[in-house]
Design an enzyme around this catalytic site. Structure first.
Site, mmCIF file in Angstrom:
data_model
loop_
_atom_site.group_PDB
_atom_site.id
_atom_site.type_symbol
_atom_site.label_atom_id
_atom_site.label_comp_id
_atom_site.label_asym_id
_atom_site.label_seq_id
_atom_site.Cartn_x
_atom_site.Cartn_y
_atom_site.Cartn_z
ATOM 1 N N GLU A 10 0.888 -1.310 -0.094
ATOM 2 C CA GLU A 10 0.127 0.137 0.082
ATOM 3 C C GLU A 10 0.729 1.334 0.161
ATOM 4 O OE1 GLU A 10 -0.646 -2.597 1.846
ATOM 5 O OE2 GLU A 10 -2.803 -3.249 1.324
ATOM 6 N N HIS A 16 -9.534 -4.900 10.327
ATOM 7 C CA HIS A 16 -10.069 -4.621 8.946
ATOM 8 C C HIS A 16 -11.430 -3.792 9.028
ATOM 9 C CE1 HIS A 16 -7.240 -7.721 7.756
ATOM 10 N NE2 HIS A 16 -7.820 -7.802 6.855
#
Lengths: 368, 325
Positions: free
Chosen positions: B60, B129
């Site tokens: 990322e 998450h």
């Protein structure tokens, strides 16, 4: 097993400094007398600008951090001297030299340091955040290694447009252990990006030597092998060698769209920043040794005197002019106005600065 | 006008903008060959090819940073984060680089990037998450944040975000991906920074964004049917910029406010809105401002308890009745 192998220096660094074997490299042989004088002048300008900055800092006119490039001039000067229309550069916080070498004025650079509205970033960036996108210079980034992914993005855009260009992405030896740098390496190699990662290895990440910070197999550039990327080590005290080896990497970027890591060995004469007293992690003899035997500006000056390109008189006048230019920049910075309170909330959003009939968004975007 | 899902609305927005502007590139983990982890980008690779629809490695900080760098040169990347929770490993890029580059360069450099993906709890996947970072990110000047709650808004906001010249972070919600509604086939945008009254009412204003809007609408139904209360639901749609005037106008009408969001309470979006209301409509209030957030703990895995941790209609009803008391 030792964590670190003996550092693999470029061959030329293993010998006492002498005439450069790269002087006759095609990329250097093709330089005219005027080109060589111009290159020397650029290096001298960087040095005198940085030295003038020390005075301005000591006068209390520069706040925050000030990271100087003195001793490293051949690295930026040599690499940038080869760049063309579609070649871009981006670097970390030791960014003044790169700015001057792409053609930024000493005035806008000095005024930025003193936080004036006439500065290149209008007093909003400071020493670590110079930008000149019109000259393909994308900063000037304060977070170690954070610019490496941005460099891959610039290279990606060049490739996306089908341009024969590249992005030279500079970082220090201290950046090599940041995750973002390795992610950038992987993307560059995976996607065949036209990029050159230039590690300006001055031996110390702030006050921590390479030996104390980095496990390595001989040199930092060799980490490229883990990504199936080309690499080389370069003597950063010899601007001819910097140019010769950069030219190879640049050709690889332009013609094959492939990345390279160049580790350029160099040395900084002053502390990490002006707030570093430079007393705890290296001894004065080491600094003296580099200054006396490996100074990149002096070595290039000597080479050009030997080649009959420069004369003593010319050297004096070039240096005098650079000092004068730096002094004039300091005066300009002194006399320039401060940004106003209203300037604080400008340049945050493009859309707020460019509101017009086509603007669609509304609502409060700057809060009280 | 076709009835399509929130997911299809997002895809339609991207497809239309890919056709409109050759600088638009879709990039992210599994967006191309895999057709998207949540199938938002399904079919785009087939239609536009690998130059425009790009699979990235799980990296990322690397690929978001790459997108930011490319946007500086005029590419308009639409970057998918499989979860906004993953932005935390790219935080330096998302905040320092995208959010500051225009300012630090004195306006010389723009960053027309879109970062999008789901930002929600409620899916039984545990704390790592399930982050909802809209308040964290919107607290940084230089960044825009939008949170669509309906298919219509998802398409319109996504198109506006792609055309915007500043970084716009679009926070979606996996639980809403299958919600269906009528969405115009023709080109339209939902302007960023304009709230929407999703339900008109006279007794109480509920301010919400994202899925909390849907929860609040269900609560409003119950309040009307079971308690005879007329509730107005203001959907913020955009967190920064924030449509302060629509919020204030509604409070001036109903004189009571309940703020509902799926964030944790501390420094949530509603903390800002509560400040706004008390500072500019203090005299209009007939009761203290009420608030419903997620229960203040890392997101729990247990499905049963997670459903209770997030705002749900009965909790909103209970809080509304307190404000109305």
């Amino acid at each position: 097993m030792a964590k670190n192998a003996v550092i693999t220096h470029p061959e030329s660094l293993k010998r006492p400094a002498g005439p450069s074997e790269y002087a006759k490299d095609p990329v250097n042989a093709s330089l005219s007398k005027a080109d060589k004088i111009a290159l020397y002048t650029k290096m001298a300008r960087v040095r005198h600008f940085e030295q003038r900055c020390i005075r301005t800092y000591q006068q209390g006119k520069i706040g925050g951090f000030l990271h100087l490039y003195v001793g490293q001039e051949a690295v930026a000067a040599g690499t940038i001297s080869l760049l063309g229309k579609f070649d871009h550069i981006i670097t970390g916080y030791r960014d003044h030299a790169h700015g001057l070498l792409v053609g930024m004025s000493m005035k806008e650079c000095m005024a930025e340091l003193t936080g004036k509205v006439t500065g290149c970033s209008k007093g909003k960036g400071g020493s670590m955040h110079y930008f000149a996108p019109d000259k393909n210079y994308w900063g000037g980034h304060g977070i170690v290694g954070g610019q490496a992914p941005l460099g891959t993005g610039l290279a990606y855009a060049v490739k996306y447009r089908g341009q024969k260009g590249s992005c030279l992405t500079y970082m220090g030896d201290g950046a090599i252990n940041q995750g973002a740098v390795h992610e950038a390496y992987n993307l560059a190699a995976l996607w065949d990006l036209p990029i050159i990662f230039v590690i300006e290895n001055n031996g110390y990440s702030m006050g921590t030597s390479q030996e104390r910070s980095t496990a390595h197999p001989g040199c930092l550039a060799k980490r490229a092998e883990g990504y199936n990327m080309a690499w080389d080590v370069v003597n950063g005290h010899d601007v001819y060698e910097v140019r010769a080896k950069t030219a190879i990497a640049l050709k690889r970027a332009h013609e094959e769209s492939k990345p390279t890591i160049l580790e350029i060995f160099t040395y900084r004469y002053f502390g990490h920043s002006m707030s570093d007293p430079d007393k705890t992690y290296r001894d004065k003899e080491e600094v003296k040794g580099y200054r006396e035997t490996k100074d990149p500006v002096f070595l290039f000056e000597k080479a050009l005197l030997d080649e009959g390109v420069l004369t003593k008189e010319l050297v004096e006048s070039i240096n005098a002019a650079a000092m004068e230019e730096a002094d004039a920049a300091a005066v300009f910075a002194d006399e320039s106005p401060e940004p106003t309170l209203a300037d604080i909330t400008k340049h945050i959003y493009w859309e707020e600065d460019n509101r017009g009939p086509k603007t669609t968004s509304s609502g409060t975007i700057i809060f009280e | 006008m076709a009835v399509i899902s929130y997911r299809e609305a997002l895809r339609a927005a991207m497809r239309e903008e890919l056709k409109r502007d050759e600088n638009v590139v879709i990039m992210g983990e599994e967006v191309a060959q895999f057709n998207g982890a949540y199938k938002v980008t399904e079919g785009l690779l087939k239609e536009f090819g690998p130059k425009r629809i790009v699979d990235t490695p799980i990296s990322e900080a690397g690929f978001i940073g790459l997108g930011i760098g490319a946007s500086m040169l005029g590419i308009r990347p639409v970057m998918e984060l499989m979860f906004w929770s993953f932005s935390y490993v790219a935080f330096d890029q998302v905040v320092n680089n995208a959010g500051n580059i225009r300012y630090m360069s004195g306006g010389l450099i723009n960053c027309p990037i879109v970062i999008r993906g789901p930002a929600n709890g409620g899916t039984n996947v545990g704390a790592t998450h399930s982050h909802t970072p809209e308040a964290i990110l919107a607290s940084h000047p230089g960044i825009k944040v939008v949170c669509p709650a309906t298919p219509y808004d998802a398409k319109g906001l996504m198109k506006a975000a792609i055309r915007d010249n500043d970084p716009v972070y679009v926070m979606e919600n996996t639980i809403l991906y299958n919600d269906k509604a009528e969405v115009p086939d023709e080109d339209y945008i939902v302007p960023i920074g304009v709230a929407d009254i999703k339900r008109e009412g006279t007794d109480l204003t509920i301010v919400a964004h994202g899925r909390a809007v849907i929860t609040s609408l269900k609560a409003a139904e119950i309040l009307e049917k079971e308690h005879g209360v007329s509730v107005e639901v203001v959907d913020l749609r955009s967190i920064r910029p924030l449509d302060e005037e629509t919020i204030l106008a509604s409070v001036r009408k109903t004189h009571r406010a309940l703020l509902v969001e799926e964030n944790k309470p501390f420094c949530g979006v509603d903390a800002q809105i509560a400040y706004l209301i008390q500072s500019r409509a203090f005299d209009e209030l007939d009761a203290p401002i009420g608030r419903v957030s997620s229960i203040d703990a890392p997101q729990i895995y247990s499905k049963k308890l997670e459903d209770l941790q997030l705002p749900y209609p009965a909790r909103v009803v209970e809080a509304a009745l307190k404000v109305l008391a």
